[in-house]
Design a protein around this motif. Structure first.
Motif, PDB file in Angstrom:
ATOM      1  N   GLY A   1    -115.831  42.060   5.930  1.00 49.12           N
ATOM      2  CA  GLY A   1    -117.130  41.839   6.564  1.00 49.12           C
ATOM      3  C   GLY A   1    -118.311  41.967   5.617  1.00 49.12           C
ATOM      4  O   GLY A   1    -118.180  41.913   4.391  1.00 49.12           O
ATOM      5  N   CYS A   2    -119.485  42.172   6.216  1.00 48.41           N
ATOM      6  CA  CYS A   2    -120.743  42.056   5.469  1.00 48.41           C
ATOM      7  C   CYS A   2    -120.914  43.116   4.395  1.00 48.41           C
ATOM      8  O   CYS A   2    -121.489  42.860   3.340  1.00 48.41           O
ATOM      9  CB  CYS A   2    -121.917  42.085   6.440  1.00 48.41           C
ATOM     10  N   MET A   3    -120.412  44.321   4.649  1.00 47.75           N
ATOM     11  CA  MET A   3    -120.593  45.364   3.649  1.00 47.75           C
ATOM     12  C   MET A   3    -119.693  45.122   2.436  1.00 47.75           C
ATOM     13  O   MET A   3    -120.064  45.441   1.302  1.00 47.75           O
ATOM     14  CB  MET A   3    -120.299  46.721   4.274  1.00 47.75           C
ATOM     15  N   ALA A   4    -118.523  44.545   2.670  1.00 52.07           N
ATOM     16  CA  ALA A   4    -117.625  44.195   1.559  1.00 52.07           C
ATOM     17  C   ALA A   4    -118.292  43.124   0.695  1.00 52.07           C
ATOM     18  O   ALA A   4    -118.218  43.145  -0.538  1.00 52.07           O
ATOM     19  CB  ALA A   4    -116.295  43.690   2.112  1.00 52.07           C
TER      20      ALA A   4
ATOM     21  N   LEU B   1    -110.677  44.625  -0.572  1.00 50.45           N
ATOM     22  CA  LEU B   1    -112.001  44.189  -0.117  1.00 50.45           C
ATOM     23  C   LEU B   1    -111.900  42.716   0.230  1.00 50.45           C
ATOM     24  O   LEU B   1    -111.390  41.931  -0.570  1.00 50.45           O
ATOM     25  CB  LEU B   1    -112.996  44.288  -1.265  1.00 50.45           C
ATOM     26  N   VAL B   2    -112.425  42.352   1.399  1.00 47.75           N
ATOM     27  CA  VAL B   2    -112.345  40.958   1.838  1.00 47.75           C
ATOM     28  C   VAL B   2    -113.732  40.514   2.290  1.00 47.75           C
ATOM     29  O   VAL B   2    -114.319  41.114   3.199  1.00 47.75           O
ATOM     30  CB  VAL B   2    -111.339  40.826   3.011  1.00 47.75           C
ATOM     31  N   GLY B   3    -114.276  39.468   1.660  1.00 48.78           N
ATOM     32  CA  GLY B   3    -115.644  39.021   1.957  1.00 48.78           C
ATOM     33  C   GLY B   3    -115.765  38.244   3.260  1.00 48.78           C
ATOM     34  O   GLY B   3    -114.767  37.924   3.910  1.00 48.78           O
ATOM     35  N   THR B   4    -117.006  37.892   3.616  1.00 47.86           N
ATOM     36  CA  THR B   4    -117.257  37.218   4.910  1.00 47.86           C
ATOM     37  C   THR B   4    -116.696  35.802   4.941  1.00 47.86           C
ATOM     38  O   THR B   4    -116.465  35.251   6.012  1.00 47.86           O
ATOM     39  CB  THR B   4    -118.769  37.130   5.210  1.00 47.86           C
ATOM     40  N   GLY B   5    -116.473  35.208   3.749  1.00 46.47           N
ATOM     41  CA  GLY B   5    -115.927  33.845   3.716  1.00 46.47           C
ATOM     42  C   GLY B   5    -114.470  33.828   3.314  1.00 46.47           C
ATOM     43  O   GLY B   5    -113.935  32.787   2.904  1.00 46.47           O
TER      44      GLY B   5
END
Length: 437
Positions: free
Chosen positions: A78-81, A98-102
């Motif tokens: 999510g957004c914090m990542a 860590l996995v981003g929003t996209g």
């Protein structure tokens, strides 16, 4: 091969984030992972974080620390990542990925790599992915209600907001894709679909070269679902074309969530909002004339840098003049990556808090009166909670969006996840009371 690990998800933040959570769970279930709602029983906990304002980050951090103390293997998404990549990995040795929003569509692959001992970072700097009706989804909300994302990201650059920085540019889904998903949801028994994106009135601009919300609404009118609610309608995007589509499509609710943020032209200009102050009055009058039964919700920010007493009074008068059904008020939160963070004339937090409280006080009698006006009416109510023993039910009429507005307390016979007629007998500032007919 052995048994696949069990995964739980801790969901924080907005409904756009919730859809990402549901897609991650859907993808994992499809790959044979076990999903458990109980974090204590899970091998991995995915924490889908929010990073919109300081308060949201603090909640995300608290959740992460609690899980770390319980020795859980944590995947931060999510957004914090997206926002604090390296820092999070440094400060939380328990974080395995860590996995981003996209990048949430890669979740099964991420866990597979983590299982081999790798510490994984999957964060695209410019998110471009957007899920569609073919992306598996494991719904976690009330069965009768579903959120449907029409676009991801945002092209505006409001001075206080880091969303474009966290979620990328606007990318709309095709009308066909959205209608197909709406039909799938209707087939699952969903009674209310809530359309969301950052700015739903800008839907389609990137894909079709012009806004296509009116066309989308008319296409959704053919889907057999009783209620469709639109979230986040910029007033400037509520063109006659869109208003006609809302009025002429029976399952599109005349409920509009207008993120106005302020009424004073100088503050709107400082906020870098994509229109100037004069638009607001005119457009709200137009809305009320063309959609006389419209339910209007809005949100404001008080304490924006440079906001004077006079400008705050302007906002108070605006709220008294237009008598919105629902108003949310936030105090300005300075975010480092945004232009507003650097602005001079920062308003003292306690002044902002006083303004917030005062504005809410002004709004309360207005909201109470709007609810009082419902007494004696018979309204449709979607029943969401039941206590059959006492014949008491809790639901919502079209006046209320889930989790942000009030509810309707119903006496008499009801049925969970169905829409029933209720005669309203009483009201208070936030909620309605009635009897099933």
């Amino acid at each position: 091969m052995g048994n696949k690990p069990t995964i739980a998800i801790s969901h924080l933040g907005c409904e756009k984030n919730r859809i990402d959570s549901e897609h991650m769970l859907g993808l994992l279930a499809q790959q044979g992972y076990n999903i458990d709602a109980n974090e204590e029983l899970a091998d991995y906990v995915i924490v889908n974080t929010c990073s919109f304002i300081q308060e949201a980050r603090e909640e995300s951090v608290r959740t992460l620390v609690e899980l770390a103390e319980a020795n859980k293997k944590i995947i931060i998404s999510g957004c914090m990542a997206q926002h604090f990549q390296e820092e999070l990995l440094e400060e939380l040795p328990e974080a395995v990925a860590l996995v981003g929003t996209g990048d949430y569509q890669k979740i099964a692959d991420v866990i597979q790599r983590v299982e081999t001992g790798e510490r994984v970072t999957e964060v695209s700097q410019n998110p471009t992915f957007v899920a569609d009706e073919t992306t598996p989804r494991y719904r976690t909300t009330n069965e009768a209600v579903a959120y449907l994302r029409v676009a991801e990201g945002c092209d505006y650059r409001c001075a206080f907001c880091i969303i474009p920085y966290l979620r990328g540019k606007q990318r709309s889904r095709s009308i066909e894709s959205i209608v197909t998903e709406a039909q799938q949801l209707a087939d699952q028994g969903v009674k209310e679909i809530i359309l969301i994106s950052q700015i739903t009135t800008n839907y389609g601009v990137d894909l079709y070269g012009e806004p296509k919300l009116a066309e989308l609404l008319r296409a959704l009118g053919k889907v057999d679902v009783p209620w469709i609610r639109i979230h986040y309608a910029y007033p400037t995007g509520l063109t006659p074309n869109v208003i006609d589509a809302i009025r002429e499509t029976p399952n599109i609710l005349p409920y509009l969530d207008l993120p106005l943020q302020h009424s004073h032209p100088a503050i709107l200009k400082a906020m870098n909002r994509p229109w100037q102050g004069e638009v607001n009055d005119k457009i709200i009058e137009t809305l009320k004339t063309s959609l006389p039964h419209a339910i209007l919700r809005t949100t404001f920010i008080v304490g924006f840098p440079g906001e004077t007493e006079g400008q705050f009074d302007h906002l108070l008068n605006f709220v008294q003049r237009h008598e919105f059904d629902h108003v949310g008020v936030f105090t300005f939160s300075p975010e480092e990556e945004t232009p507003a963070y650097q602005m001079s004339n920062q308003v003292l937090p306690e002044v902002a808090q006083d303004r917030r409280n005062y504005l809410m006080e002004i709004q309360q009698p207005i909201s109470a009166q709007k609810n009082q006006n419902c007494i004696g009416q018979t309204v449709e109510v979607l029943i969401e909670q039941e206590n059959p023993k006492t014949q008491e039910y809790i639901g919502r009429s079209i006046r209320f969006a889930p989790e942000v507005d009030g509810v309707v307390y119903v006496q008499g016979d009801g049925q969970l996840n169905s829409i029933i007629p209720v005669k309203i007998t009483d009201a208070d500032v936030y909620d309605l009371y009635g009897k099933a007919i």
